[in-house]
Design a protein around this motif. Structure first.
Motif, mmCIF file in Angstrom:
data_model
loop_
_atom_site.group_PDB
_atom_site.id
_atom_site.type_symbol
_atom_site.label_atom_id
_atom_site.label_comp_id
_atom_site.label_asym_id
_atom_site.label_seq_id
_atom_site.Cartn_x
_atom_site.Cartn_y
_atom_site.Cartn_z
ATOM 1 N N ARG A 96 0.767 -1.161 0.196
ATOM 2 C CA ARG A 96 -0.129 0.225 0.085
ATOM 3 C C ARG A 96 0.882 1.272 0.060
ATOM 4 O O ARG A 96 1.848 1.472 0.615
ATOM 5 N N ILE A 97 0.489 2.128 -0.865
ATOM 6 C CA ILE A 97 1.381 3.440 -0.903
ATOM 7 C C ILE A 97 0.252 4.612 -0.535
ATOM 8 O O ILE A 97 -0.541 4.570 -1.271
ATOM 9 N N ASP A 98 0.607 5.476 0.400
ATOM 10 C CA ASP A 98 0.038 6.457 0.831
ATOM 11 C C ASP A 98 0.817 7.712 0.273
ATOM 12 O O ASP A 98 1.933 7.744 0.476
ATOM 13 N N TYR A 99 0.144 8.822 -0.193
ATOM 14 C CA TYR A 99 0.682 10.222 -0.623
ATOM 15 C C TYR A 99 0.138 11.158 0.043
ATOM 16 O O TYR A 99 -1.111 11.413 -0.055
ATOM 17 N N ALA A 100 0.709 12.278 0.766
ATOM 18 C CA ALA A 100 0.304 13.438 0.855
ATOM 19 C C ALA A 100 -0.001 14.469 -0.344
ATOM 20 O O ALA A 100 0.561 14.007 -1.232
ATOM 21 N N PHE A 118 -3.419 -0.035 -8.417
ATOM 22 C CA PHE A 118 -5.088 0.211 -8.297
ATOM 23 C C PHE A 118 -5.175 1.344 -7.336
ATOM 24 O O PHE A 118 -4.815 1.422 -6.273
ATOM 25 N N VAL A 119 -5.762 2.507 -7.735
ATOM 26 C CA VAL A 119 -5.917 3.533 -7.070
ATOM 27 C C VAL A 119 -7.233 3.536 -6.002
ATOM 28 O O VAL A 119 -8.251 3.382 -6.646
ATOM 29 N N LEU A 120 -6.953 3.884 -4.810
ATOM 30 C CA LEU A 120 -8.010 3.654 -3.763
ATOM 31 C C LEU A 120 -8.705 4.804 -3.786
ATOM 32 O O LEU A 120 -10.010 5.167 -3.725
ATOM 33 N N LYS A 121 -7.939 6.164 -3.831
ATOM 34 C CA LYS A 121 -8.479 7.494 -3.658
ATOM 35 C C LYS A 121 -7.394 8.437 -4.282
ATOM 36 O O LYS A 121 -6.162 8.220 -4.439
ATOM 37 N N GLY A 122 -8.029 9.661 -4.586
ATOM 38 C CA GLY A 122 -7.219 10.633 -5.113
ATOM 39 C C GLY A 122 -6.637 10.420 -6.410
ATOM 40 O O GLY A 122 -7.407 9.647 -7.252
ATOM 41 N N GLU A 123 -5.908 11.155 -7.025
ATOM 42 C CA GLU A 123 -5.245 10.898 -8.478
ATOM 43 C C GLU A 123 -3.883 11.112 -8.236
ATOM 44 O O GLU A 123 -3.280 11.993 -7.545
ATOM 45 N N LEU A 124 -3.162 10.519 -9.255
ATOM 46 C CA LEU A 124 -1.729 10.456 -9.464
ATOM 47 C C LEU A 124 -1.284 10.573 -10.811
ATOM 48 O O LEU A 124 -1.885 10.189 -11.873
ATOM 49 N N ASP A 125 0.036 11.345 -11.123
ATOM 50 C CA ASP A 125 0.793 11.263 -12.152
ATOM 51 C C ASP A 125 1.816 10.212 -12.128
ATOM 52 O O ASP A 125 2.605 10.297 -11.263
ATOM 53 N N PHE A 146 -2.660 1.124 -13.527
ATOM 54 C CA PHE A 146 -1.494 1.454 -14.293
ATOM 55 C C PHE A 146 -0.630 0.156 -13.892
ATOM 56 O O PHE A 146 -0.224 -0.052 -12.711
ATOM 57 N N THR A 147 0.165 0.156 -14.957
ATOM 58 C CA THR A 147 1.167 -1.152 -14.773
ATOM 59 C C THR A 147 2.830 -0.371 -15.317
ATOM 60 O O THR A 147 2.910 0.101 -16.018
ATOM 61 N N PHE A 148 3.485 -0.923 -14.287
ATOM 62 C CA PHE A 148 5.024 -0.575 -14.279
ATOM 63 C C PHE A 148 5.898 -1.834 -14.655
ATOM 64 O O PHE A 148 5.953 -2.844 -13.874
ATOM 65 N N ALA A 168 -0.523 -1.642 -4.767
ATOM 66 C CA ALA A 168 0.417 -2.161 -5.699
ATOM 67 C C ALA A 168 0.462 -3.635 -5.410
ATOM 68 O O ALA A 168 0.780 -4.355 -4.543
ATOM 69 N N ALA A 169 0.502 -4.521 -6.762
ATOM 70 C CA ALA A 169 0.639 -5.742 -6.645
ATOM 71 C C ALA A 169 1.955 -6.084 -7.541
ATOM 72 O O ALA A 169 2.163 -5.531 -8.453
ATOM 73 N N PHE A 170 2.560 -7.165 -6.995
ATOM 74 C CA PHE A 170 3.690 -7.810 -7.744
ATOM 75 C C PHE A 170 3.767 -9.113 -7.768
ATOM 76 O O PHE A 170 3.229 -9.978 -7.139
ATOM 77 N N ASN A 171 4.283 -9.688 -9.100
ATOM 78 C CA ASN A 171 4.536 -11.119 -9.517
ATOM 79 C C ASN A 171 5.850 -11.550 -8.821
ATOM 80 O O ASN A 171 6.615 -12.265 -9.345
ATOM 81 N N SER A 172 6.054 -11.379 -7.471
ATOM 82 C CA SER A 172 7.234 -11.820 -6.839
ATOM 83 C C SER A 172 6.893 -11.784 -5.247
ATOM 84 O O SER A 172 6.154 -10.771 -4.714
ATOM 85 N N GLN A 173 7.382 -12.706 -4.564
ATOM 86 C CA GLN A 173 7.147 -12.721 -3.103
ATOM 87 C C GLN A 173 8.012 -11.595 -2.623
ATOM 88 O O GLN A 173 7.696 -11.274 -1.365
#
Length: 223
Positions: A96-100, A118-125, A146-148, A168-173
């Motif tokens: 989980r990533i939170d941004y002020a 996956f955006v839970l709330k707000g908007e991001l560039d 969005f995918t990186f 954020a989800a990752f295909n690695s443990q």
């Protein structure tokens, strides 16, 4: 012609099946292999422990926003194998990533995983840079994804006036994270100044100033 179409169809199905088998971590050879995080055995992953409970597969740490009173205005809360031992050998993890408002998750890479947010709330560039130095960027809002791609430098910036959060989800443990600035200017032992001055075409004073910003904070009793 019908025979040719059949061959093409079989090849297409086979290709899709092979692609779905691609993952960042090796396949598990057993039902579960709960990580023994205290084991001194060194393997590609973690040794398995025998006393398994439901708690090994549980983590409540993403339920609440993380504190964003950091130098970058963002906080990453990881839910990887180090927090959920049951993820060992399963090839998945979350954060989980939170941004002020104005917060930034600085340019970084994940050497072992592709990331999808996956955006839970707000908007991001958000954006990532290809190996051809092409920036792929977009503004994403609540409910959007969005995918990186694996290994590519990427970032997220909250340019809004309200807090933002993503899962954020990752295909690695254990995807690993290398923050570009911290990797170069806070390495231990340090990257030589003459390497950084040459790479960034700046003087030694500028390099030392940047390094000082990343130096560990020291505190005295009573402060």
């Amino acid at each position: 012609m019908a025979g040719y179409d059949g061959v093409v169809l079989v090849m297409a199905v086979a290709t899709v099946m092979m692609l779905t088998r691609v993952c960042a971590d090796p396949d598990s050879l057993q039902d579960i292999c709960v990580a023994d995080l205290s084991s001194g055995v060194k393997v590609n992953g973690f040794a398995c422990k025998s006393n398994v409970t439901a708690e090994d597969f549980f983590f409540a740490g993403l339920a609440k926003p993380g504190a964003t009173n950091t130098t970058t205005g963002s906080r990453v809360t990881a839910a990887n194998v180090e927090k959920i031992p049951g993820l060992n050998t399963l090839g998945v993890s979350l954060s989980r990533i939170d941004y002020a408002p104005g917060g930034l998750n600085p340019p970084h890479t994940h050497p072992r995983a592709t990331e999808i947010v996956f955006v839970l709330k707000g908007e991001l560039d958000v954006g990532f840079i290809t190996t051809a130095n092409v920036l792929i960027s977009k503004c994403i809002k609540k409910g959007q994804i969005f995918t990186f791609p694996k290994g590519l430098v990427h970032f997220q910036k909250n340019n809004g006036k309200v807090p933002a959060s993503v899962i954020a989800a990752f295909n690695s443990q254990l995807p690993g994270t290398q923050s570009i600035a911290a990797t170069l200017f806070a390495a231990s032992p340090p990257v030589p100044d003459n390497v950084l001055t040459k790479a960034f075409q700046v003087g030694t004073k500028e390099v030392e100033k940047i390094k000082s910003r990343f130096a560990p904070k020291t505190y005295t009793l009573g402060t």
